[in-house]
Structure formats: structure tokens, C-alpha cells
Scaffold this motif. Structure first.
Motif, mmCIF file in Angstrom:
data_model
loop_
_atom_site.group_PDB
_atom_site.id
_atom_site.type_symbol
_atom_site.label_atom_id
_atom_site.label_comp_id
_atom_site.label_asym_id
_atom_site.label_seq_id
_atom_site.Cartn_x
_atom_site.Cartn_y
_atom_site.Cartn_z
ATOM 1 N N GLN A 187 3.035 7.236 2.804
ATOM 2 C CA GLN A 187 2.205 8.517 3.077
ATOM 3 C C GLN A 187 0.895 9.672 3.971
ATOM 4 O OE1 GLN A 187 2.268 10.077 -1.717
ATOM 5 N NE2 GLN A 187 2.337 7.795 -1.673
ATOM 6 N N LYS A 188 0.537 8.251 3.895
ATOM 7 C CA LYS A 188 -0.589 9.067 5.137
ATOM 8 C C LYS A 188 -0.183 8.660 6.673
ATOM 9 C CE LYS A 188 -5.046 7.455 3.056
ATOM 10 N NZ LYS A 188 -5.947 5.868 2.578
ATOM 11 N N ASP A 189 0.032 7.813 6.436
ATOM 12 C CA ASP A 189 1.406 8.206 8.276
ATOM 13 C C ASP A 189 2.376 9.178 8.358
ATOM 14 O OD1 ASP A 189 0.203 5.282 9.038
ATOM 15 O OD2 ASP A 189 2.413 4.060 8.272
ATOM 16 N N ILE A 190 2.832 9.583 7.125
ATOM 17 C CA ILE A 190 3.438 10.881 7.111
ATOM 18 C C ILE A 190 3.180 12.058 7.046
ATOM 19 C CG2 ILE A 190 5.378 12.280 5.800
ATOM 20 C CD1 ILE A 190 6.201 9.662 4.757
ATOM 21 N N ILE A 191 1.988 11.962 6.049
ATOM 22 C CA ILE A 191 1.312 13.537 5.985
ATOM 23 C C ILE A 191 0.490 13.783 7.932
ATOM 24 C CG2 ILE A 191 1.271 13.450 4.194
ATOM 25 C CD1 ILE A 191 -1.992 13.568 4.129
ATOM 26 N N THR A 192 -0.391 12.345 8.595
ATOM 27 C CA THR A 192 -0.404 12.664 9.716
ATOM 28 C C THR A 192 0.142 12.790 10.834
ATOM 29 O OG1 THR A 192 -1.398 10.360 10.115
ATOM 30 C CG2 THR A 192 -2.706 11.108 9.294
ATOM 31 N N THR A 193 1.584 13.283 10.898
ATOM 32 C CA THR A 193 1.939 13.572 11.461
ATOM 33 C C THR A 193 2.717 14.557 12.638
ATOM 34 O OG1 THR A 193 4.060 13.921 10.371
ATOM 35 C CG2 THR A 193 3.971 11.271 11.635
ATOM 36 N N ASN A 194 2.215 14.992 13.525
ATOM 37 C CA ASN A 194 2.676 16.042 14.158
ATOM 38 C C ASN A 194 4.190 17.603 13.398
ATOM 39 O OD1 ASN A 194 0.898 15.945 16.447
ATOM 40 N ND2 ASN A 194 2.299 15.647 17.954
ATOM 41 N N GLU A 195 5.642 16.396 12.953
ATOM 42 C CA GLU A 195 6.572 17.402 11.963
ATOM 43 C C GLU A 195 5.727 17.686 10.768
ATOM 44 O OE1 GLU A 195 10.820 16.037 10.177
ATOM 45 O OE2 GLU A 195 9.536 14.410 11.538
ATOM 46 N N PHE A 196 4.894 16.810 9.786
ATOM 47 C CA PHE A 196 4.699 17.426 8.411
ATOM 48 C C PHE A 196 2.997 18.554 9.184
ATOM 49 C CE2 PHE A 196 1.656 17.163 5.237
ATOM 50 C CZ PHE A 196 2.971 17.647 4.248
ATOM 51 N N ILE A 197 2.408 18.308 10.029
ATOM 52 C CA ILE A 197 2.013 19.318 10.206
ATOM 53 C C ILE A 197 2.055 20.538 11.217
ATOM 54 C CG2 ILE A 197 -0.805 19.886 12.400
ATOM 55 C CD1 ILE A 197 -1.105 17.180 12.227
ATOM 56 N N GLY A 198 3.620 20.620 11.535
ATOM 57 C CA GLY A 198 3.873 21.677 12.091
ATOM 58 C C GLY A 198 3.580 21.740 13.916
ATOM 59 N N ILE A 199 3.319 20.642 14.466
ATOM 60 C CA ILE A 199 2.812 21.334 15.588
ATOM 61 C C ILE A 199 3.416 20.370 16.839
ATOM 62 C CG2 ILE A 199 0.693 21.773 15.056
ATOM 63 C CD1 ILE A 199 -0.074 19.498 15.931
ATOM 64 N N ASN A 251 0.819 -1.780 -0.402
ATOM 65 C CA ASN A 251 -0.111 0.133 -0.086
ATOM 66 C C ASN A 251 0.874 1.124 0.102
ATOM 67 O OD1 ASN A 251 -2.009 2.229 0.685
ATOM 68 N ND2 ASN A 251 -2.908 0.855 2.023
ATOM 69 N N TYR A 252 0.687 1.374 -1.302
ATOM 70 C CA TYR A 252 2.113 2.279 -0.913
ATOM 71 C C TYR A 252 1.540 3.641 -0.418
ATOM 72 C CZ TYR A 252 4.836 6.020 -4.068
ATOM 73 O OH TYR A 252 5.448 6.864 -4.595
ATOM 74 N N GLU A 253 0.100 4.320 -0.806
ATOM 75 C CA GLU A 253 -0.985 5.585 -0.112
ATOM 76 C C GLU A 253 0.017 5.581 1.467
ATOM 77 O OE1 GLU A 253 -1.136 5.472 -4.574
ATOM 78 O OE2 GLU A 253 -1.711 3.374 -2.891
#
Length: 265
Positions: free
Chosen positions: A253-265, A248-250
Motif C-alpha cells: 500500500q505504501k508503494d502504491i500511495i507514494t507513486t506520482n499516479e496516485f498523487i496525481g502529478i 508486509n501488507y502495508e
């Protein structure tokens, strides 16, 4: 961002700018465009009203990767990387040229080779619509985009072909042993790569794309794409296992974009 009726954000420690930036950045990286007003509003309300709860982050990620523009952008990015600026029109032109050669009987001796090249080119051309429809996944896209006359012309000769596959799909240079084994295999000799035996270009691509090394390379590229840094040891292990076992390639990516680090908090 204007908050309707001057209501304070649900989580006072997170400014509304963070929510806005998170949505815009995700759309730009994943889809190559900014969200429409409707898309922005829907997703803003979702994560804002739920205080960026893990469920709301997950739902936001699902919304992004369910959008057909995600698949279009992922395909175009991959095609540009592997085939430079050659697009569907260039593929159709080549197919027409090859079909033209089949009309001339003086080429009879070359017909098998011409048909082989035309059929490979057709598979490459069709990869876009099939990926857009969800019929094939990114692994099959990689195989088809690396298995055609255009890729061969960009990477002339067996050694350059092998190097390009390693650099672009495995995200590293091959070892001397891997290079020698791969060249032998692509040239039609029985050879071993990643503990698998093969004797053709097809075998080589299947072995590479089925390997743990390929999955690691893909995880590495996605961390660089979204977080502008390589994955840490645990992230690399978890991401590779996720992709290797679930195909599951997506999900990576979902795991990365739901992190605090990616969100910026």
C-alpha cells in the motif's frame, strides 16, 4: 487551500490543491475518514516543504499506516466483505448461545461440536483486537474470518465455502481441478492443492493463504482499491514478491500511495 503569507509553493508546477487532495484521498481510502486539522497540517507541511521528495512521501505513508484508524478500517472492511454485516455483537451473541447449549446435559453428545464452534467463534471475535494491536497480520485475519460458523452459514455447503474463499481471498474463480481438490480436502479427504497436501478445512485455508495465488489476489485488490485499476504485469510481479517474501501488507500500500499516479502529478 490558503498558503500562509502568500508564499509560493516550493514546487511551482504543483498546485497546493494537489497536496490537499493527496492527503485527504489517502486518509479516506486508508482510514475511511478525513484527516483532523492537526493531521492535515502536519502532513501538508511535511510534503509541501520537501517538494514531495521520495523521503517525504515515504514519511507521509509511514504516518498513515502507523495510525490505529488504518488498522481499524482495514479490519472493518475485511469483516464486512467476508461476514457481510455481522459484527462483534453478532459473534458475542452466537458465543452466548453456544455456551448456553453446554449447560444442558441433553446436548452431551453434541458437546465436542458445540465447543469446537464456540472456540472458532472466539478466535474470530479476538481477531479484531489482535489485529489492532499488531499481534496478528491480515493473513491471520483472513483465516479467522473465513473459519467460523457465520462464514459457513453465509456460504452453505463445502462447494460454496470453497468458491467464497477463492472469490474473496484469491480474487478469482477456482479451476475445475482446484474446486474438486479443495472440496475433497475440506471434507476430510487427502487431496492436493497448489502442490500442497491436506485433508481438513484448516489445511485448506493455510494452503490457500500461503499460496502465491493468494498474494497475487491481494495485490490485485489493493491496486483496484487505491488506483481503481488492475496492476500491470511488472507491478503485479513486484507487489506479489514484496508481499510473499516480506509478509508486509502495508508495504504494498505504501508503494502504491507514494507513486506520482496516485498523487496525481
Amino acid at each position: 487551500g490558503i498558503i500562509s503569507g502568500n508564499v509560493a509553493p516550493p514546487d511551482p508546477t504543483v498546485s497546493s490543491n494537489v497536496y490537499e487532495d493527496y492527503i485527504n484521498r489517502t486518509f479516506i481510502i486508508a482510514m475511511g475518514r478525513e484527516p483532523s486539522t492537526a493531521e492535515f497540517t502536519t502532513n501538508y507541511d511535511l510534503i509541501y516543504n520537501n517538494r514531495l521528495s521520495s523521503a517525504s512521501r515515504s514519511q507521509f505513508a509511514d504516518n498513515v499506516f502507523a495510525n490505529s484508524d488504518y488498522r481499524l478500517h482495514a479490519y472493518e472492511e475485511t469483516r464486512n466483505e467476508l461476514l457481510r454485516d455481522n459484527d462483534s455483537l453478532d459473534m458475542l451473541t452466537l458465543i452466548a448461545v453456544l455456551n448456553g447449549l453446554l449447560i444442558d446435559s441433553t446436548n452431551l453428545a453434541s458437546f465436542p461440536q458445540i465447543i469446537f464452534e464456540r472456540d472458532r467463534m472466539l478466535l474470530t471475535l479476538e481477531s479484531k483486537s489482535l489485529f489492532m494491536a499488531g499481534t496478528i497480520n491480515m493473513k491471520e485475519v483472513h483465516k479467522r474470518l473465513a473459519n467460523n460458523l457465520i462464514f459457513d452459514q453465509i456460504n452453505m455447503g463445502t462447494q460454496n465455502f470453497v468458491l467464497a474463499v477463492f472469490q474473496q481471498l484469491v480474487n478469482r474463480e477456482p479451476t475445475q481441478y482446484e474446486l474438486a481438490s479443495s472440496v475433497a480436502m475440506v471434507d476430510g479427504n487427502n487431496s492436493i492443492l497448489f502442490l500442497q497436501t491436506g485433508n481438513s478445512k484448516n489445511n485448506f485455508l493455510d494452503i490457500v493463504i500461503g499460496s502465491l495465488n493468494y498474494h497475487e489476489g491481494q495485490v490485485f485488490q489493493l491496486y483496484e482499491k487505491y488506483l481503481l485499476r488492475p496492476p500491470g504485469t511488472i507491478e503485479m510481479y513486484n507487489g506479489t514478491q514484496t508481499y510473499y517474501l516480506n509478509n508486509n501488507y502495508e508495504k504494498i500500500q505504501k508503494d502504491i500511495i507514494t507513486t506520482n499516479e496516485f498523487i496525481g502529478i
